[in-house]
Design an enzyme around this catalytic site. Structure first.
Site, PDB file in Angstrom:
ATOM      1  N   SER A   1      -1.490   4.400   4.972  1.00 10.54           N
ATOM      2  CA  SER A   1      -2.615   3.731   5.639  1.00 10.54           C
ATOM      3  C   SER A   1      -2.260   2.251   5.648  1.00 10.54           C
ATOM      4  CB  SER A   1      -3.895   3.937   4.813  1.00 10.54           C
ATOM      5  OG  SER A   1      -4.901   3.021   5.218  1.00 10.54           O
TER       6      SER A   1
ATOM      7  N   TYR B   1      -8.940   3.834  -3.131  1.00 10.99           N
ATOM      8  CA  TYR B   1      -8.206   4.398  -1.985  1.00 10.99           C
ATOM      9  C   TYR B   1      -6.921   3.598  -1.755  1.00 10.99           C
ATOM     10  CZ  TYR B   1      -7.211   5.863   2.841  1.00 10.99           C
ATOM     11  OH  TYR B   1      -6.609   6.344   3.985  1.00 10.99           O
TER      12      TYR B   1
END
Ligand code: NDP
Length: 247
Positions: free
Chosen positions: A142, A155
């Protein structure tokens, strides 16, 4: 894209979003794709649609938090198509929250799926790649593998970890095994569904999940890396929506 034709590609988290798009796109380019995830109904529907479009695809139930299950998934791919050429570590969760809301269970889940799941993918596929001295990992991280902000701390930590694991893996494996990291920006998928706080989910969708890329944009980036000649290892690709400037 000729060099994708005939490759056996196993994809984790292929029951929706980016994993589904990778399966559909690589299959359209001639790969034999093996889809894994927990939602069997989704996998069945996607595979039927790929096959009715003329592609070659199979699916198997997969929980990446279980190392033995990931090994069984790789064995299944080899039983179906005789070998494994590419392993896409894509399964992931993003239950964003502030640290002081102490959602310890959700932290554990993210660590189990986003980090340990990738390690299990390596445990399962690397012996196959080493056995034939060729193969490719594609690890989906990501833009949060290089950025951290409020609510994304855990995350981001999982994605920073996958970036580190990918770089270490790249250096340790033989000269004929490739490791590619693909870091998407905001992309259409079901990812925000894993945010448990309704207010935060609404905020994340309204503020950050606008101008989304179609998941096919990430699939094209994966295809670019997989289609290179075997002596070309595309190490990292970052793909954001053009309008995504902040993170
Ligand atoms: P989705 O929620 O649509 O897809 C996530 C996939 O992961 C699903 O197929 C889900 O399948 C699977 N999954 C979750 N837990 C497990 C598990 N324990 N075992 C096996 N599969 C599991 O989101 P995306 O397509 O967006 O997510 C794919 C990847 O892309 C993730 O790693 C995510 O972090 C990354 N990413 C996404 C971005 C975005 O904006 N969409 C941006 C940056 C990165 P099932 O529930 O059926 O098991």
């Amino acid at each position: 894209m000729e060099s994708i034709k005939g490759k056996v590609v196993a994809i984790t988290g292929a029951s929706s979003g980016i994993g589904e798009a990778i399966a559909r796109h690589l299959s359209a380019l001639g790969a034999k794709v093996v889809l894994g995830a927990r939602r069997l109904d989704n996998l069945k529907t996607i595979v039927e649609s790929i096959v009715s479009d003329g592609g070659t695809a199979s699916f198997r139930k997969l929980d990446v938090t279980d190392a033995d299950d990931v090994i069984a998934f790789v064995n299944y791919a080899r039983e179906q198509y005789g070998t494994l050429d590419v392993f896409v570590n894509n399964a992931g969760l993003m239950p964003l929250s502030m640290i002081n809301s102490y959602k310890v269970e959700e932290w554990h889940k993210m660590i189990d799926v986003n980090i340990k799941g990738v390690l299990h993918g390596i445990v399962a596929a690397l012996p196959v790649f080493e056995g034939k001295d060729s193969g490719q990992f594609v690890n989906i991280t990501s833009v949060a593998d290089r950025w951290v902000g409020p609510t994304s701390t855990i995350y981001s930590a999982t994605k920073f970890a996958v970036r580190a694991i990918s770089e270490g893996l790249r250096q340790e494996v033989s000269a004929n095994i490739r490791v590619t990291l693909v870091a998407p920006g905001a992309t259409e998928s079901e990812l925000a569904e894993s945010i448990s706080d309704p207010e935060l989910k609404k905020l994340a969708i309204e503020k950050f999940r606008t101008d989304l890329l179609p998941a096919s944009a990430i699939a094209r980036a994966v295809a670019f890396a997989v289609s290179q000649p075997s002596d070309v290892d595309v190490n990292e690709i970052v793909v954001r929506p053009t309008a995504q400037k902040a993170l």
